[in-house]
Design a protein around this motif. Structure first.
Motif, PDB file in Angstrom:
ATOM      1  N   MET A 154      66.723  19.506  95.774  1.00 31.04           N
ATOM      2  CA  MET A 154      66.909  19.770  97.165  1.00 31.04           C
ATOM      3  C   MET A 154      66.050  18.597  97.796  1.00 31.04           C
ATOM      4  SD  MET A 154      67.211  21.907  99.549  1.00 31.04           S
ATOM      5  CE  MET A 154      68.000  23.030  98.630  1.00 31.04           C
ATOM      6  N   ILE A 155      65.155  17.761  97.178  1.00 29.27           N
ATOM      7  CA  ILE A 155      64.418  16.832  97.954  1.00 29.27           C
ATOM      8  C   ILE A 155      65.463  15.711  98.286  1.00 29.27           C
ATOM      9  CG2 ILE A 155      62.615  15.048  97.649  1.00 29.27           C
ATOM     10  CD1 ILE A 155      60.930  17.031  96.365  1.00 29.27           C
ATOM     11  N   VAL A 156      66.443  15.459  97.190  1.00 28.86           N
ATOM     12  CA  VAL A 156      67.397  14.457  96.985  1.00 28.86           C
ATOM     13  C   VAL A 156      68.280  14.908  98.305  1.00 28.86           C
ATOM     14  CG1 VAL A 156      69.197  13.420  95.992  1.00 28.86           C
ATOM     15  CG2 VAL A 156      67.277  13.997  94.806  1.00 28.86           C
ATOM     16  N   GLN A 157      68.753  16.046  98.404  1.00 33.74           N
ATOM     17  CA  GLN A 157      69.632  16.568  99.319  1.00 33.74           C
ATOM     18  C   GLN A 157      68.928  16.235 100.987  1.00 33.74           C
ATOM     19  OE1 GLN A 157      71.159  20.477  98.868  1.00 33.74           O
ATOM     20  NE2 GLN A 157      70.835  20.062  96.780  1.00 33.74           N
ATOM     21  N   ARG A 158      67.658  16.330 100.926  1.00 35.75           N
ATOM     22  CA  ARG A 158      66.881  15.943 102.203  1.00 35.75           C
ATOM     23  C   ARG A 158      66.709  14.334 102.451  1.00 35.75           C
ATOM     24  NH1 ARG A 158      67.964  20.602 102.766  1.00 35.75           N
ATOM     25  NH2 ARG A 158      66.663  22.185 103.325  1.00 35.75           N
ATOM     26  N   GLY A 159      67.260  13.360 101.243  1.00 36.15           N
ATOM     27  CA  GLY A 159      66.940  12.112 101.658  1.00 36.15           C
ATOM     28  C   GLY A 159      66.265  11.304 100.646  1.00 36.15           C
ATOM     29  N   PHE A 160      65.656  11.824  99.669  1.00 32.31           N
ATOM     30  CA  PHE A 160      64.903  11.229  98.798  1.00 32.31           C
ATOM     31  C   PHE A 160      66.065  10.495  97.839  1.00 32.31           C
ATOM     32  CE2 PHE A 160      62.126  10.516  94.908  1.00 32.31           C
ATOM     33  CZ  PHE A 160      60.968   9.990  95.580  1.00 32.31           C
ATOM     34  N   PRO A 161      65.606   9.095  97.521  1.00 34.66           N
ATOM     35  CA  PRO A 161      66.741   8.234  96.607  1.00 34.66           C
ATOM     36  C   PRO A 161      66.799   9.514  95.362  1.00 34.66           C
ATOM     37  CG  PRO A 161      64.869   6.903  97.158  1.00 34.66           C
ATOM     38  CD  PRO A 161      64.411   8.443  97.472  1.00 34.66           C
ATOM     39  N   ALA A 162      68.236   9.313  94.977  1.00 37.90           N
ATOM     40  CA  ALA A 162      68.837  10.077  93.767  1.00 37.90           C
ATOM     41  C   ALA A 162      68.532   9.415  92.546  1.00 37.90           C
ATOM     42  CB  ALA A 162      70.484  10.319  94.090  1.00 37.90           C
ATOM     43  N   PRO A 163      67.749  10.471  91.634  1.00 39.73           N
ATOM     44  CA  PRO A 163      67.910   9.814  90.349  1.00 39.73           C
ATOM     45  C   PRO A 163      68.980   9.808  89.539  1.00 39.73           C
ATOM     46  CG  PRO A 163      66.811  12.058  90.423  1.00 39.73           C
ATOM     47  CD  PRO A 163      67.355  11.612  91.779  1.00 39.73           C
ATOM     48  N   PRO A 164      69.191   8.981  88.228  1.00 45.45           N
ATOM     49  CA  PRO A 164      70.513   9.210  87.677  1.00 45.45           C
ATOM     50  C   PRO A 164      70.317  10.558  86.817  1.00 45.45           C
ATOM     51  CG  PRO A 164      68.734   7.840  86.686  1.00 45.45           C
ATOM     52  CD  PRO A 164      68.319   8.149  88.049  1.00 45.45           C
ATOM     53  N   ARG A 165      71.668  11.003  86.463  1.00 41.30           N
ATOM     54  CA  ARG A 165      71.838  12.187  85.701  1.00 41.30           C
ATOM     55  C   ARG A 165      71.030  11.933  84.217  1.00 41.30           C
ATOM     56  NH1 ARG A 165      75.427  16.152  84.309  1.00 41.30           N
ATOM     57  NH2 ARG A 165      76.718  15.638  86.208  1.00 41.30           N
ATOM     58  N   LEU A 166      70.295  12.970  84.124  1.00 40.57           N
ATOM     59  CA  LEU A 166      69.255  13.097  82.911  1.00 40.57           C
ATOM     60  C   LEU A 166      70.261  13.036  81.757  1.00 40.57           C
ATOM     61  CD1 LEU A 166      66.468  15.309  83.607  1.00 40.57           C
ATOM     62  CD2 LEU A 166      66.271  13.029  83.843  1.00 40.57           C
ATOM     63  N   ALA A 167      70.547  11.930  81.197  1.00 36.35           N
ATOM     64  CA  ALA A 167      71.624  11.973  80.028  1.00 36.35           C
ATOM     65  C   ALA A 167      71.198  11.605  78.658  1.00 36.35           C
ATOM     66  CB  ALA A 167      72.545  10.897  80.854  1.00 36.35           C
ATOM     67  N   SER A 168      70.786  10.254  78.425  1.00 34.73           N
ATOM     68  CA  SER A 168      70.668   9.744  77.132  1.00 34.73           C
ATOM     69  C   SER A 168      69.485   9.215  76.654  1.00 34.73           C
ATOM     70  CB  SER A 168      71.852   8.661  76.955  1.00 34.73           C
ATOM     71  OG  SER A 168      71.706   7.696  77.765  1.00 34.73           O
ATOM     72  N   ASP A 169      68.353   9.454  77.592  1.00 33.39           N
ATOM     73  CA  ASP A 169      66.926   8.876  77.091  1.00 33.39           C
ATOM     74  C   ASP A 169      66.562   9.574  75.924  1.00 33.39           C
ATOM     75  OD1 ASP A 169      66.965   7.115  79.125  1.00 33.39           O
ATOM     76  OD2 ASP A 169      66.225   8.667  80.439  1.00 33.39           O
ATOM     77  N   GLY A 170      65.785   8.755  74.990  1.00 34.39           N
ATOM     78  CA  GLY A 170      65.360   9.477  73.748  1.00 34.39           C
ATOM     79  C   GLY A 170      64.025  10.017  74.106  1.00 34.39           C
ATOM     80  N   PRO A 171      63.503  11.156  73.376  1.00 34.59           N
ATOM     81  CA  PRO A 171      62.275  11.898  73.775  1.00 34.59           C
ATOM     82  C   PRO A 171      61.132  11.235  74.107  1.00 34.59           C
ATOM     83  CG  PRO A 171      63.162  12.365  71.425  1.00 34.59           C
ATOM     84  CD  PRO A 171      64.181  11.232  72.182  1.00 34.59           C
ATOM     85  N   GLN A 172      60.552  10.188  73.311  1.00 35.74           N
ATOM     86  CA  GLN A 172      59.674   9.209  73.777  1.00 35.74           C
ATOM     87  C   GLN A 172      59.631   8.626  75.147  1.00 35.74           C
ATOM     88  OE1 GLN A 172      56.739   9.095  71.749  1.00 35.74           O
ATOM     89  NE2 GLN A 172      56.032   8.572  73.617  1.00 35.74           N
ATOM     90  N   ARG A 173      60.942   8.215  75.645  1.00 35.30           N
ATOM     91  CA  ARG A 173      61.152   7.644  76.823  1.00 35.30           C
ATOM     92  C   ARG A 173      60.911   8.608  77.832  1.00 35.30           C
ATOM     93  NH1 ARG A 173      62.830   4.143  80.664  1.00 35.30           N
ATOM     94  NH2 ARG A 173      64.374   5.113  81.831  1.00 35.30           N
TER      95      ARG A 173
END
Ligand code: HEC
Length: 160
Positions: free
Chosen positions: A88-107
């Motif tokens: 919702m915050i992104v739909q209101r103009g906040f920069p869009a984060p990338p899709r949560l895809a391939s990061d390892g757990p520690q990252r």
């Protein structure tokens, strides 16, 4: 005989001054007086500033459910419930984060703790244990989006 105004005012002034108390020396609760409440003793359940890591807890259903709750409260407003980054915050103009895809757990844990780019850190908002719960939930969310019907056991398929 009516009292003279000067006497009335004089009496009032004496009474007012007598009512004054030495407030700095009166009896009161001093929150820093005892060791029990002095800074440094962090009550249970409070996130200690500067604490950055916790041992990785075993992944249980309870941990995943805790992670889902925390994710919905703290992450979904930007990352969306699906993790696609259109919250919702992104739909209101906040920069869009990338899709949560391939990061390892520690990252993922470290990004939650310290933030990244325009995303602020959650070190003071999410306790270390709960960060691991969020990490586990994000992982489960990802896996769940790439399941085939054939990945389920015949019993699970029968209950769909
Ligand atoms: C206010 C919006 C906002 C919130 C809330 C938020 N994020 Fe982010 N997140 C972002 C943005 C924007 C980025 C991209 C930052 C950049 O690379 O500059 C990001 C990046 C990330 C990344 C790194 C993605 C990558 O591949 O680089 C992870 C992981 C992540 N967020 C997880 C989370 C988790 C978990 C939560 C909840 C605890 C959360 N975020 C809460 C906006 C948010």
């Amino acid at each position: 005989m009516t009292p003279r105004p000067a006497i009335v005012f004089g009496l009032a002034a004496v009474l007012l001054v007598a009512g004054c108390d030495d407030m700095t020396r009166q009896k009161k609760q001093n929150p820093y007086a005892s060791r029990a409440t002095a800074p440094g003793d962090v009550p249970a359940g409070v996130v200690q500033y500067g604490e950055t890591s916790a041992p990785v807890p075993p992944v249980t259903m309870a941990l995943l459910e805790r992670g889902r709750t925390e994710y919905h409260v703290f992450c979904a407003p930007c990352h969306a419930e699906t993790g696609d980054g259109h919250g919702m915050i992104v739909q209101r103009g906040f920069p869009a984060p990338p899709r949560l895809a391939s990061d390892g757990p520690q990252r993922i844990y470290d990004v939650i703790t310290d933030g990244r780019g325009v995303m602020y850190g959650f070190a003071q908002r999410i306790a270390p244990d709960d960060r691991w719960a969020v990490v586990a939930y994000v992982h489960a969310l990802r896996i769940s989006q790439h399941m085939m019907l054939s990945d389920l056991t015949p019993e699970q398929q029968a209950t769909r």
